[in-house]
Every structure is written in C-alpha cells, then in structure tokens.
Motif scaffolding. Structure first.
Motif, PDB file in Angstrom:
ATOM      1  N   PHE A  31       0.747  -1.087   0.071  1.00 50.05           N
ATOM      2  CA  PHE A  31      -0.044  -0.138   0.099  1.00 50.05           C
ATOM      3  C   PHE A  31       0.871   1.356   0.017  1.00 50.05           C
ATOM      4  O   PHE A  31       2.102   1.193   0.481  1.00 50.05           O
ATOM      5  CB  PHE A  31      -0.733  -0.037   1.314  1.00 50.05           C
ATOM      6  N   GLU A  32       0.312   2.159  -0.624  1.00 56.76           N
ATOM      7  CA  GLU A  32       0.971   3.660  -0.738  1.00 56.76           C
ATOM      8  C   GLU A  32       0.869   4.010   0.861  1.00 56.76           C
ATOM      9  O   GLU A  32      -0.017   4.089   1.489  1.00 56.76           O
ATOM     10  CB  GLU A  32       0.146   4.630  -1.746  1.00 56.76           C
ATOM     11  N   ASN A  33       2.122   4.866   1.228  1.00 58.83           N
ATOM     12  CA  ASN A  33       2.129   5.303   2.432  1.00 58.83           C
ATOM     13  C   ASN A  33       0.894   6.460   2.678  1.00 58.83           C
ATOM     14  O   ASN A  33       0.471   7.013   1.584  1.00 58.83           O
ATOM     15  CB  ASN A  33       3.346   6.350   2.607  1.00 58.83           C
ATOM     16  N   SER A  34       0.264   6.687   3.897  1.00 65.94           N
ATOM     17  CA  SER A  34      -0.753   7.769   4.153  1.00 65.94           C
ATOM     18  C   SER A  34       0.074   8.732   5.013  1.00 65.94           C
ATOM     19  O   SER A  34       1.106   8.351   5.559  1.00 65.94           O
ATOM     20  CB  SER A  34      -1.776   6.986   4.740  1.00 65.94           C
ATOM     21  N   THR A  35      -0.437   9.729   4.900  1.00 63.42           N
ATOM     22  CA  THR A  35       0.238  10.976   5.700  1.00 63.42           C
ATOM     23  C   THR A  35      -0.592  11.773   6.662  1.00 63.42           C
ATOM     24  O   THR A  35      -2.130  12.092   6.252  1.00 63.42           O
ATOM     25  CB  THR A  35       0.843  11.959   4.804  1.00 63.42           C
ATOM     26  N   THR A  36      -0.429  11.888   7.906  1.00 64.16           N
ATOM     27  CA  THR A  36      -1.381  12.407   8.787  1.00 64.16           C
ATOM     28  C   THR A  36      -0.926  13.795   8.953  1.00 64.16           C
ATOM     29  O   THR A  36       0.175  14.186   9.128  1.00 64.16           O
ATOM     30  CB  THR A  36      -1.253  11.604  10.381  1.00 64.16           C
ATOM     31  N   SER A  37      -1.796  14.739   8.874  1.00 64.52           N
ATOM     32  CA  SER A  37      -1.524  15.952   8.983  1.00 64.52           C
ATOM     33  C   SER A  37      -2.285  16.596  10.360  1.00 64.52           C
ATOM     34  O   SER A  37      -3.240  16.212  10.769  1.00 64.52           O
ATOM     35  CB  SER A  37      -2.139  16.753   7.799  1.00 64.52           C
ATOM     36  N   ILE A  38      -1.710  17.801  10.785  1.00 62.16           N
ATOM     37  CA  ILE A  38      -2.398  18.764  11.822  1.00 62.16           C
ATOM     38  C   ILE A  38      -2.968  19.962  11.014  1.00 62.16           C
ATOM     39  O   ILE A  38      -2.125  20.449  10.039  1.00 62.16           O
ATOM     40  CB  ILE A  38      -1.497  18.953  12.958  1.00 62.16           C
ATOM     41  N   GLY A  39      -4.188  20.424  11.430  1.00 63.74           N
ATOM     42  CA  GLY A  39      -4.566  21.526  10.648  1.00 63.74           C
ATOM     43  C   GLY A  39      -5.357  22.284  11.566  1.00 63.74           C
ATOM     44  O   GLY A  39      -5.774  21.919  12.627  1.00 63.74           O
ATOM     45  N   PHE A  40      -5.056  23.703  11.100  1.00 58.42           N
ATOM     46  CA  PHE A  40      -5.942  24.566  12.086  1.00 58.42           C
ATOM     47  C   PHE A  40      -6.674  25.662  11.088  1.00 58.42           C
ATOM     48  O   PHE A  40      -5.978  26.084  10.132  1.00 58.42           O
ATOM     49  CB  PHE A  40      -5.038  25.156  12.952  1.00 58.42           C
ATOM     50  N   ARG A  41      -7.718  26.496  11.459  1.00 53.11           N
ATOM     51  CA  ARG A  41      -8.108  27.547  10.505  1.00 53.11           C
ATOM     52  C   ARG A  41      -7.159  28.745  10.483  1.00 53.11           C
ATOM     53  O   ARG A  41      -6.433  29.107  11.152  1.00 53.11           O
ATOM     54  CB  ARG A  41      -9.157  27.960  11.250  1.00 53.11           C
ATOM     55  N   LYS A  42      -7.295  29.112   9.044  1.00 52.77           N
ATOM     56  CA  LYS A  42      -6.459  29.996   8.904  1.00 52.77           C
ATOM     57  C   LYS A  42      -6.815  31.453   9.566  1.00 52.77           C
ATOM     58  O   LYS A  42      -8.216  31.867   9.900  1.00 52.77           O
ATOM     59  CB  LYS A  42      -6.824  30.714   7.307  1.00 52.77           C
ATOM     60  N   GLY A  43      -5.926  32.229  10.011  1.00 56.80           N
ATOM     61  CA  GLY A  43      -6.502  33.253  10.643  1.00 56.80           C
ATOM     62  C   GLY A  43      -6.285  33.004  12.438  1.00 56.80           C
ATOM     63  O   GLY A  43      -6.617  33.957  13.344  1.00 56.80           O
ATOM     64  N   THR A  44      -6.245  31.967  12.798  1.00 56.45           N
ATOM     65  CA  THR A  44      -6.065  31.431  14.112  1.00 56.45           C
ATOM     66  C   THR A  44      -4.836  31.978  14.765  1.00 56.45           C
ATOM     67  O   THR A  44      -3.744  32.164  14.229  1.00 56.45           O
ATOM     68  CB  THR A  44      -6.241  29.886  14.284  1.00 56.45           C
ATOM     69  N   PHE A  45      -4.973  32.758  16.119  1.00 55.26           N
ATOM     70  CA  PHE A  45      -3.925  33.231  16.729  1.00 55.26           C
ATOM     71  C   PHE A  45      -3.365  32.075  17.583  1.00 55.26           C
ATOM     72  O   PHE A  45      -4.068  31.169  18.402  1.00 55.26           O
ATOM     73  CB  PHE A  45      -4.458  34.256  17.792  1.00 55.26           C
ATOM     74  N   LEU A  46      -2.147  31.623  17.310  1.00 51.20           N
ATOM     75  CA  LEU A  46      -1.521  30.420  17.873  1.00 51.20           C
ATOM     76  C   LEU A  46      -0.887  30.954  19.142  1.00 51.20           C
ATOM     77  O   LEU A  46       0.175  31.899  18.921  1.00 51.20           O
ATOM     78  CB  LEU A  46      -0.525  29.743  16.557  1.00 51.20           C
ATOM     79  N   ARG A  47      -0.952  30.422  20.372  1.00 52.02           N
ATOM     80  CA  ARG A  47      -0.369  30.819  21.329  1.00 52.02           C
ATOM     81  C   ARG A  47       0.756  29.960  21.649  1.00 52.02           C
ATOM     82  O   ARG A  47       1.237  28.899  20.839  1.00 52.02           O
ATOM     83  CB  ARG A  47      -1.183  30.636  22.841  1.00 52.02           C
ATOM     84  N   GLY A  48       1.802  30.443  22.447  1.00 57.20           N
ATOM     85  CA  GLY A  48       3.159  29.783  22.525  1.00 57.20           C
ATOM     86  C   GLY A  48       2.997  28.255  22.852  1.00 57.20           C
ATOM     87  O   GLY A  48       3.653  27.335  22.295  1.00 57.20           O
ATOM     88  N   PHE A  49       2.060  27.878  23.755  1.00 59.98           N
ATOM     89  CA  PHE A  49       1.959  26.225  23.965  1.00 59.98           C
ATOM     90  C   PHE A  49       1.376  25.769  22.888  1.00 59.98           C
ATOM     91  O   PHE A  49       1.601  24.547  22.715  1.00 59.98           O
ATOM     92  CB  PHE A  49       0.931  26.102  25.313  1.00 59.98           C
ATOM     93  N   MET A  50       0.639  26.218  21.618  1.00 55.55           N
ATOM     94  CA  MET A  50       0.070  25.644  20.697  1.00 55.55           C
ATOM     95  C   MET A  50       1.401  25.352  19.938  1.00 55.55           C
ATOM     96  O   MET A  50       1.331  24.172  19.246  1.00 55.55           O
ATOM     97  CB  MET A  50      -1.066  26.393  19.867  1.00 55.55           C
ATOM     98  N   TYR A  51       2.206  26.158  19.578  1.00 48.90           N
ATOM     99  CA  TYR A  51       3.531  25.834  18.706  1.00 48.90           C
ATOM    100  C   TYR A  51       4.151  24.744  19.412  1.00 48.90           C
ATOM    101  O   TYR A  51       4.702  23.754  18.613  1.00 48.90           O
ATOM    102  CB  TYR A  51       4.411  27.169  18.736  1.00 48.90           C
ATOM    103  N   ASP A  52       4.260  24.670  20.783  1.00 47.66           N
ATOM    104  CA  ASP A  52       4.987  23.677  21.615  1.00 47.66           C
ATOM    105  C   ASP A  52       4.340  22.618  21.328  1.00 47.66           C
ATOM    106  O   ASP A  52       4.888  21.095  21.046  1.00 47.66           O
ATOM    107  CB  ASP A  52       4.952  23.920  22.967  1.00 47.66           C
ATOM    108  N   PHE A  53       3.000  22.410  21.226  1.00 50.22           N
ATOM    109  CA  PHE A  53       2.054  21.034  21.024  1.00 50.22           C
ATOM    110  C   PHE A  53       2.569  20.545  19.789  1.00 50.22           C
ATOM    111  O   PHE A  53       2.937  19.509  19.459  1.00 50.22           O
ATOM    112  CB  PHE A  53       0.649  21.258  21.297  1.00 50.22           C
ATOM    113  N   MET A  54       2.686  21.298  18.700  1.00 48.71           N
ATOM    114  CA  MET A  54       2.905  20.886  17.428  1.00 48.71           C
ATOM    115  C   MET A  54       4.310  20.286  17.217  1.00 48.71           C
ATOM    116  O   MET A  54       4.315  19.261  16.646  1.00 48.71           O
ATOM    117  CB  MET A  54       2.608  22.045  16.313  1.00 48.71           C
TER     118      MET A  54
END
Length: 325
Positions: free
Chosen positions: A266-289
């Motif tokens: 089977f071809e590889n699958s890719t898991t992604s993380i997504g968030f809405r454009k314009g979302t204000f990302l707090r410092g801990f959100m960057y750390d989570f990613m």
C-alpha cells in the motif's frame, strides 16, 4: 446588536436548533436566549430561524449568511482574548483537539503526557469523529487543531501541516496460512475475508486503491472505526485484519496475533495537523505541534501561515523528511 446575541444564534445553530440544550451548555435560561434572538431578528428586520409554534425548525437563507459572519466575529473575539492571555499568562489557557480513534489511542498519549507535564494549567479537550467531522470542527472554530489522515484537504480555510507517514500491517491469528508467507502479495490477502476500517477512516482509500490497481475486489466482511475492534474480530476468526501498523501493540497483541508487514502493498498515508486560517496560535500551541511532529518548528509553522496557496505550502515541506511510523 450585541456580541451575546451573536453567541446565542451561533450556539443554537450548533445545537440542532435546540434552545433548551443551548441554554444548558451556556448556563443560562431558555427564555433569555429566545428573547435575545427575537430582539436581534427585530433589529435586523429578518428571521434567522424559521419556527413552528415555539420550536425552531430550520435556519433561513438570511440566517445562514448572518451565521457565517457571526462565526467570524466570534472567532476574532476569541483571538483577541487569546492574545491578551498570551501576554498576561503564557502557561494558562485551553486547547481543543479533534482527531480519530487511531490517533487518540496510539499516537497522542505520549505527546499529551509530556504537554500536560509542561503546561499543567492548560485545559485539554479531545473530540473524536470522522475525518470529515474533524476537519469541519476546525473549520468552524469548534476546535483549535484537527489531526487526521483523510478529508482535511477538502477544507480550503484550513492550514494543513504534514506530520508523519505511516503504513499498514495485515493482522492474523497465530498459525494462519498467511503467517507462513515470507512476502505477502495483494493476491494472497484477497483470498480471505477482510476486516478493516470504515471507508473514509484511517487511510482506507489507499487500501481500496491498491486492490483496484491490481484488478482485485477484496471481500470486506466487517468494518470499524476502531483498530481494537478490528483486532477483536480477527481473534474471532471473522477475517484477516488490515490496520495501521502503529495500532499493533507487540507486548499485548502478539500473544495470539501476528502482524505481517504490508508496507510494500500500500502507498504511504500522511497524517496532518490542521487549524483554521487566521487562528492566533499561542506559545503552547506551537509547543504542542513541535511535540507531535518535531519538524514543525515555530519558524516553519509561521512560514506556513504566510503561504498564499497550497502549492506554496507544499513547497515549504518538499525537502522535509517526515518520520515513518
């Protein structure tokens, strides 16, 4: 027009037009919500909701347009709050994540354990659903992050960041004829009934495409959203299982099951993380990613936020070697 009124119509629309449930979720009274909706409709001169007696029956065309803008206003308001919190209390807040069972069960526990140890005052909320539901929750602002493998690319208002590649294993009971084959073929697997994921879940489309490319029609006799359920029915002899390799737990599953490598099928699958454009990302959100996918540095995520097209975003990750799970 009041911000509270916009909150009420938004929440009512997202509680299946049930004002009573909305009132309970907002810790307020049903009559109070109904009154404020009526006052807003009177001010605007249009009905947002159609009614049958005292019951709301549907969102009117005008209401759909108003709700779309109301959602944007509420999200901007929340961003303002998040900006203020980032400058007043960087380690306190909330983070909502929508994902599938496979991610929640097998990939996220270690990530969340480390995150909670670092940010004990950040409240985490986990939502599970289909990939389509997950992407929709991120698109409408119900959650900050959506983590999934399929369907998210259909939502143009999401910023999609690739996290890792993964592939599949064929799972059979010990002593099964397939366990004696050194290198499986799709023809080998297609001889047996198959137990696997529901279509639209956990890379199922890659599985179907692989069989179709070989002119094979697999006999899928049982489907589930949960790899643990799939393994249970393999143990019952219903069929051979095809699951994400990460969902096979050697210390637990290899007592009576065997996982056969199927990454060449089977071809590889890719898991992604997504968030809405314009979302204000707090410092801990960057750390989570960064904890979830180490290549998602703050600098790389900020560059992705500046991308103007899917092509620009893809180019940003073209030379990034994603982990293989």
């Amino acid at each position: 027009m009041k911000l509270q009124q916009l909150r009420y119509i938004w929440e009512v629309a997202h509680h299946d037009l049930n004002v009573s449930q909305t009132a309970q979720s907002l810790f307020t009274s049903q009559p109070g919500i109904s009154k404020q909706i009526r006052l807003l409709e009177d001010e605007l001169g249009v009905e947002i909701f159609s009614r049958s007696g005292k019951h709301l029956t549907r969102v009117t065309p005008a209401g759909q347009a108003i709700l779309a803008i109301a959602g944007e206003v509420l999200r901007k308001t929340e961003s303002i709050r998040q900006i203020a919190l980032e400058y007043t209390d960087q380690k306190r807040g909330h983070l909502s994540i929508a994902t599938t069972h496979t991610q929640a069960r097998y990939r996220l526990p270690a990530v969340i354990e480390k995150f909670i140890a670092r940010y004990p005052d950040v409240a985490l909320h986990m939502h599970q659903g289909t990939p389509q539901q997950i992407a929709q929750m991120a698109a409408d602002g119900t959650v900050e992050f959506a983590i999934a493998t399929e369907a998210m690319e259909h939502f143009a208002d999401l910023v999609m960041l690739p996290c890792y590649h993964w592939n599949r294993s064929v799972v059979v009971p010990k002593g099964h004829p397939l366990a004696s084959i050194k290198k499986l073929t799709l023809e080998d697997v297609a001889q047996y009934p198959i137990v696997t994921y529901v279509f639209g879940f956990t890379g199922r489309s890659k599985l179907d495409e692989a069989f179709q490319s070989r002119g094979l029609t697999p006999q899928v006799v049982f489907t589930a959203t949960d790899a643990d359920v799939i393994k249970t029915y393999v143990r019952l002899g219903i069929g051979v299982g095809i699951i994400a390799s990460m969902a096979f737990e050697p210390g637990k599953d290899n007592q009576d099951l065997v996982a056969l490598d199927a990454s060449h099928l089977f071809e590889n699958s890719t898991t992604s993380i997504g968030f809405r454009k314009g979302t204000f990302l707090r410092g801990f959100m960057y750390d989570f990613m960064r904890e979830f996918a180490p290549h998602l540095t703050r600098e790389r995520v900020e560059a992705a936020l500046q991308a103007h097209s899917r092509e620009e975003l893809d180019e940003l990750f073209r030379n990034v070697e994603l982990p293989q799970l």
